[in-house]
Design an enzyme around this catalytic site. Structure first.
Site, PDB file in Angstrom:
ATOM      1  N   VAL A  47       0.319  -2.231  -3.628  1.00 27.37           N
ATOM      2  CA  VAL A  47      -0.497  -3.177  -2.865  1.00 27.37           C
ATOM      3  C   VAL A  47       0.398  -4.128  -2.066  1.00 27.37           C
ATOM      4  O   VAL A  47       0.075  -4.497  -0.937  1.00 27.37           O
ATOM      5  CB  VAL A  47      -1.447  -3.966  -3.798  1.00 27.37           C
ATOM      6  CG1 VAL A  47      -2.225  -5.017  -3.025  1.00 27.37           C
ATOM      7  CG2 VAL A  47      -2.404  -3.016  -4.513  1.00 27.37           C
ATOM      8  N   CYS A  48       1.543  -4.489  -2.626  1.00 24.39           N
ATOM      9  CA  CYS A  48       2.425  -5.481  -2.011  1.00 24.39           C
ATOM     10  C   CYS A  48       2.805  -5.147  -0.563  1.00 24.39           C
ATOM     11  O   CYS A  48       2.691  -6.006   0.314  1.00 24.39           O
ATOM     12  CB  CYS A  48       3.682  -5.688  -2.859  1.00 24.39           C
ATOM     13  SG  CYS A  48       3.316  -6.255  -4.536  1.00 24.39           S
ATOM     14  N   PRO A  49       3.246  -3.922  -0.247  1.00 22.22           N
ATOM     15  CA  PRO A  49       3.601  -3.663   1.139  1.00 22.22           C
ATOM     16  C   PRO A  49       2.405  -3.739   2.088  1.00 22.22           C
ATOM     17  O   PRO A  49       2.570  -4.095   3.255  1.00 22.22           O
ATOM     18  CB  PRO A  49       4.213  -2.260   1.114  1.00 22.22           C
ATOM     19  CG  PRO A  49       3.769  -1.645  -0.164  1.00 22.22           C
ATOM     20  CD  PRO A  49       3.538  -2.774  -1.118  1.00 22.22           C
ATOM     21  N   LEU A  52       2.151  -7.573   2.748  1.00 21.74           N
ATOM     22  CA  LEU A  52       3.267  -8.075   3.545  1.00 21.74           C
ATOM     23  C   LEU A  52       3.218  -7.515   4.961  1.00 21.74           C
ATOM     24  O   LEU A  52       3.543  -8.212   5.928  1.00 21.74           O
ATOM     25  CB  LEU A  52       4.589  -7.755   2.865  1.00 21.74           C
ATOM     26  CG  LEU A  52       4.789  -8.410   1.485  1.00 21.74           C
ATOM     27  CD1 LEU A  52       6.117  -7.995   0.879  1.00 21.74           C
ATOM     28  CD2 LEU A  52       4.666  -9.914   1.537  1.00 21.74           C
TER      29      LEU A  52
END
Length: 188
Positions: A47-49, A52
């Site tokens: 999920v993080c990319p 970002l």
């Protein structure tokens, strides 16, 4: 959990990967402009990319408002560089990726998951005086939306620049605001 709203960011010093360099970042760095500090669990994840990358796609809009974004995880600044060098999505990121390997920042902002050594998804809008004006903390399975964050930053800036006015639900820049008074009680 204590309420962080209107508290001043606690002192910290760390290093970020930004524009091909390792740069120092501290609580002093946040002073004098609006800042958004976005905690995420870890580099090289799922999920993080997406989050970002969404922030990167909207970064110019934040910059027009005089806002700097700081992406923070408990990874090191070296890991941030490696991720930047190997991911097409993270390569788009032009804002600082802050290393927090000691967890100091995650603890200061009360998003640390102690048993995992990772941060929850925390979003903090900080005014030029270093005070936290918005705080949202999500389960790590729930991604955030940069356009909604942008709307909230605009609302925070509007309220800061227009004492006595507040922004109602779904407020958009240029829309009508409210002036709380006895006359409004029970009329909304």
């Amino acid at each position: 959990m204590a309420n962080l709203i209107n508290t001043t960011v606690k002192p910290f010093k760390t290093t970020a990967y930004h524009n091909g360099k390792f740069v120092p970042v501290s609580n002093e760095t946040l002073l004098g402009k609006w800042s958004v500090v976005v905690f995420y669990p870890a580099d090289f994840t799922f999920v993080c990319p997406t989050e970002l990358g969404d922030l990167a796609d909207n970064y110019a809009e934040f910059q027009k408002l005089g806002v700097e974004i700081y992406g923070v995880s408990t990874d090191t600044h070296f890991t941030h560089k490696a991720w930047h060098d190997t991911s097409d999505t993270i390569r788009k990121v032009q804002y600082p990726l802050v290393g927090d390997p000691t967890g100091t920042l995650a603890r200061n902002f009360e998003v640390m998951i102690e048993e995992e050594g990772l941060a929850l998804r925390g979003t903090f809008v900080i005014n030029p005086e270093g005070q936290i004006k918005l705080c949202e903390i999500h389960d790590n399975g729930i991604g955030r939306d940069a356009s909604e964050l942008l709307r909230k930053v605009k609302a925070a800036q509007y309220v800061a620049n227009h004492p006595g006015e507040v922004c109602p639900a779904k407020w958009q820049e240029g829309a009508e605001t409210l002036k709380p008074s006895l006359d409004l009680v029970g009329k909304i």
